[in-house]
Design an enzyme around this catalytic site. Structure first.
Site, mmCIF file in Angstrom:
data_model
loop_
_atom_site.group_PDB
_atom_site.id
_atom_site.type_symbol
_atom_site.label_atom_id
_atom_site.label_comp_id
_atom_site.label_asym_id
_atom_site.label_seq_id
_atom_site.Cartn_x
_atom_site.Cartn_y
_atom_site.Cartn_z
ATOM 1 N NE ARG A 145 10.141 -13.332 0.456
ATOM 2 C CZ ARG A 145 9.828 -13.150 1.833
ATOM 3 N NH1 ARG A 145 9.871 -13.944 2.812
ATOM 4 N NH2 ARG A 145 9.067 -12.018 1.980
ATOM 5 C CD GLU A 171 6.741 -12.342 -3.982
ATOM 6 O OE1 GLU A 171 6.592 -11.444 -4.629
ATOM 7 O OE2 GLU A 171 6.208 -13.391 -3.689
ATOM 8 N N GLY A 226 32.459 -1.531 -21.387
ATOM 9 C CA GLY A 226 32.611 -0.154 -21.649
ATOM 10 C C GLY A 226 31.629 0.568 -22.208
ATOM 11 C CB THR A 265 13.793 -5.241 0.657
ATOM 12 O OG1 THR A 265 13.636 -5.254 1.771
ATOM 13 C CG2 THR A 265 12.871 -4.045 -0.056
ATOM 14 C CD GLU A 279 -2.755 -1.432 2.506
ATOM 15 O OE1 GLU A 279 -2.960 -0.248 3.409
ATOM 16 O OE2 GLU A 279 -3.631 -2.322 2.285
ATOM 17 N NE ARG A 296 34.139 -7.328 -29.517
ATOM 18 C CZ ARG A 296 33.318 -8.093 -30.106
ATOM 19 N NH1 ARG A 296 32.988 -9.148 -29.420
ATOM 20 N NH2 ARG A 296 32.357 -7.468 -30.668
#
Lengths: 418, 364
Positions: free
Chosen positions: A272, A395, A371, A397, A141, A297
């Site tokens: 949870r 759900e 990056g 903190t 709420e 890379r």
């Protein structure tokens, strides 16, 4: 016997969802992130037949029937283990779209955890037929989030005792629009029957979509998971049948055997680990993408090299990977216990704490490692970071779940450890 | 099917080793650390648990069927929970036995394994670590060169437990671009055990530097004969062992801090009733559990015969960090008392810090 073999049906399911993620979810993920008010009907219509086929009871898996294998031996339940894998894989595809998946969702989970067999049948059957439908859960709420005992929405009996009359305001209802307005679904509303009774007075009520007096007043604009609607819902003398209070009606009279608040907690034990699974699905997407992007890379990860000999990037990638794995194993443990019918509140909160933290860390790190590319909307990495962040908030903190873990470890009541 | 529950047999081993850890190791740990020596009766009792013999098949003098890393890590966690120095002492013969079990030629197994497991605790050891910051098991500075049927080995080793009394050593050296292991018996010319080392932690465990000056051994002493060994695979048995020990150490620190925080009062209530303390404890417990599950998973992969280097390396890296974090927080929760040696947490922090450098110091 300690074992890490994933059952074949789950492997197959994950393979299928991975394909769905690659071919259906990923290609539209960016579009819906940028068009948050549009509903992703292409995804919804594609996945609905699969959900409907399974009765849509994605959370209702305790069908009571003991499955047996070909030798007649009882087969262990894998419902929640399956579900954790499904949720993880869908979230790997796209967490926003995953949250738009039609079906019982969190509302269904609440019915499943607190409803009578008759209620489960009455409320959940719809997910096996007809058009796509959603069910949502309305707990938070404007003045209270984690402190759910402070709920002010009221439910009072009508004079003839045949109806409940709901009054109050709920916010942050995930999928609230779809459940309350856009489909023939329902919202599970937590309201108090006796504001002086605190937690004991809080009960879950099912409000059918379109019930007069229930109005969606606002849709939030969020940091991430934008395609999933987050609704504010106002109840103004909203009348619902007496039988829509979840659990047997007697619970209203009994203070000690309150199925109400305990019901909410039991729902959390189931949901949870699944939120944690969703978090880790996003984290895996970011992790895999970053590792392969860098590998292409020329940045390789050498496992088993002493930490002081690793490169900085190597160390980050290894850390991301091990944190992710740690979170996932905690999820597996929590759902395995759920399937076995064992008490899992501690494991559920542990998994949620870890996964919320890991998903946040891994996705934020992925942006850093790539990056300017990581920060750019050309790639999905920045989106994954925004999507992941909610998992340490909703759900329960990370802090509330730490509190729950600590109380259980220390043997403290909620009064002793506030 | 995914499960996290040990078998009945494994649970029995866990319970037995835990009882030994609590009844025997814990009460003697402080003095052992201070005096830098472990009472022999504790080692004898620990040997009676039969952990190594149960990993060695009957044909080589043990009473095990198949070597299981998973069972090994379950036991190792309990030993670590008792005391790390004593755990490493007891597990030292593993450093010699497990590599022979996995890679030894039939002749090597027949010759050495019975000596290790028939009778009481026998000091056999291994030398992997080298005294340099850039130590890397894949690029050792100790070198083995073959001439005809003889290997000539030269180098400098460190952190070899029980070397002063060891009957034989497994010495790791670079041969070409691989790492190989050589069985060198006590008293071989050119092999010198130097002075006992001193570290921040594991102070009750005697470890030594070794010098190898043109040590000559017959080619038959090369572990695995012509086949040799795969050092990475072998190190996985060390990674999971150390991860399990780290979990045990950390679990001990968590429990101690938890109990202390519940009993220590400040401002009229137990300090555990403050979120600042309670949250630290919650995170410690979560990390211990996560590291444990990762260790189980890596050991399970090893027992399945999978290439488990990735899982084992991740489990160890995770447990290394976890052990430091958890033991450090235990010290913090005890405050000033945590810094005082009468409480074990400062010792656990000294021990916990070591895991990132302990590669090769334990095996299951």
């Amino acid at each position: 016997m300690i074992d890490f073999e994933i059952p074949t049906p789950i492997k197959r399911q994950v393979q299928f969802i991975t394909m769905l993620g690659e071919q259906v979810m990923r290609p539209v993920a960016r579009y819906y992130d940028e068009h948050e008010t549009e509903r992703p009907w292409d995804y919804i219509n594609l996945i609905w037949p699969t959900i409907r086929e399974r009765g849509g009871r994605s959370f209702s898996i305790e069908d009571g029937k003991e499955k047996t294998d070909k030798d007649g031996k009882p087969r262990p339940r894998i419902g929640y283990l399956m579900l954790a894998h499904v949720v993880e894989a869908l979230s790997w595809g796209d967490a926003g779209l995953y949250l738009c998946t039609p079906g019982g969702g969190l509302g269904g989970a609440a019915v499943d955890a607190t409803g009578t067999p008759e209620q489960k049948e009455r409320f959940l059957k719809r997910f096996g037929e007809g058009e796509p439908k959603w069910a949502a859960m309305a707990m938070t709420e404007p003045h209270c989030g984690s402190d759910t005992a402070a709920i002010r929405t009221t439910a009072r009996l009508s004079e003839d005792g045949k109806e409940w009359i709901l009054n109050g305001e709920k916010i942050f209802v995930t999928g609230g629009l779809m459940a309350a307005k856009e489909s023939r679904g329902f919202v599970v509303v937590w309201a108090t029957v006796d504001p002086s009774a605190g937690r004991a007075g809080i009960k879950p009520f099912v409000v059918e979509a379109g019930t007069p007096g229930m109005t969606v007043t606002k849709l939030e604009h969020k940091h991430g998971i934008r395609v999933s609607d987050t609704a504010a819902i106002v109840f103004n003398d909203c009348r619902i049948p007496y039988d829509n209070i979840l659990g047997s009606p007697e619970v209203v009279k009994s203070d000690t055997e309150s199925k109400g608040f305990k019901g909410a907690m039991k729902t959390f034990d189931a949901t949870r680990p699944l939120v944690a699974a969703s978090a880790l699905g996003i984290a895996r997407a970011a992790l895999e993408f970053t590792a392969s992007y860098l590998k292409e890379r020329g940045v390789k990860v050498r496992y088993g090299v002493a930490p002081h000999l690793q490169t900085a990037v190597e160390r980050d990638l290894i850390n991301m990977e091990m944190q992710h794995r740690a979170g996932w194993l905690l999820v597996l443990k929590a759902v395995t216990k759920m399937d076995a019918g064992e008490e899992n509140a501690l494991d559920a909160s542990m998994a949620k704490v870890k996964a919320g933290q890991v998903a946040t860390y891994v996705t934020q790190k992925a942006v850093e490692l790539l990056g300017p590319e990581g920060y750019s909307c050309k790639l999905l990495v920045e989106k994954w970071m925004r999507d992941a962040r909610i998992n340490d908030i909703y759900e329960g903190t990370g802090q509330i779940n730490r509190l729950i873990v600590a109380r259980r470890l220390l043997g403290y009541t909620s009064r002793e450890l506030r | 099917m995914i499960s996290f529950t040990p078998s009945e047999e494994q649970q029995l081993i866990i319970d037995t080793v835990r009882r030994y850890a609590v009844d025997r190791m814990r009460p003697a740990a402080y003095e052992a650390d201070e005096k830098r020596t472990i009472p022999q009766d504790i080692i004898a009792r620990g040997w009676d648990l039969g952990l190594l013999p149960s990993a060695i098949p009957e044909q080589y003098g043990g009473f095990g069927e198949a070597h299981q890393a998973l069972t090994g890590v379950l036991a190792a966690e309990e030993l670590g929970y008792g005391d790390l120095s004593m755990a490493l002492y007891l597990m030292t013969p593993n450093l010699f036995a497990i590599p022979i079990l996995h890679y030894g030629t039939e002749e090597q197994k027949q010759k050495w394994l019975p000596r290790l497991v028939e009778g009481g605790f026998a000091p056999y050891t291994a030398a992997l670590v080298e005294p340099r910051w850039s130590f890397d098991p894949h690029a050792l500075h100790t070198v083995a060169e073959r001439e005809g049927n003889v290997y000539e080995i030269t180098g400098h080793k460190a952190m070899a437990p029980l070397a002063a009394e060891a009957q034989a050593f497994l010495v790791y050296a670079r041969e070409g671009d691989t790492t190989q292991a050589f069985i060198i018996e006590r008293g071989t010319e050119g092999l010198t055990v130097l002075e006992r080392e001193s570290f921040m932690g594991i102070r009750a465990l005697p470890t030594y530097e070794l010098r190898l000056d043109d040590v000559h051994v017959p080619a038959s002493c090369r572990l695995g004969g012509e086949q040799g060994i795969d050092i990475d695979h072998l190190m996985n048995y060390s990674r999971v062992a150390l991860a399990a020990l780290a979990v045990g150490v950390a679990r001990g620190a968590f429990e101690y801090a938890r109990d202390y925080a519940k009993q220590r009062e400040a401002f009229g209530k137990p300090i555990a009733q403050n979120q600042a303390i309670a949250f630290m404890l919650a995170e410690m417990a979560i990390e211990v559990e996560a590291a444990r599950l990762m260790t189980y998973e890596a050991a399970w992969h090893l027992d399945k015969g999978h290439n488990a280097t990735q899982q084992a390396a991740l489990a160890k890296a995770y447990a290394d960090e976890m052990a430091l974090m958890v033991t450090d927080r235990a010290v913090q929760i005890l405050g000033g008392h945590g810094y005082i040696r009468e409480h074990p947490v400062e010792r656990w922090l000294r021990n916990g810090r070591g895991f990132s450098t302990f590669l090769g110091l334990a095996m299951v």
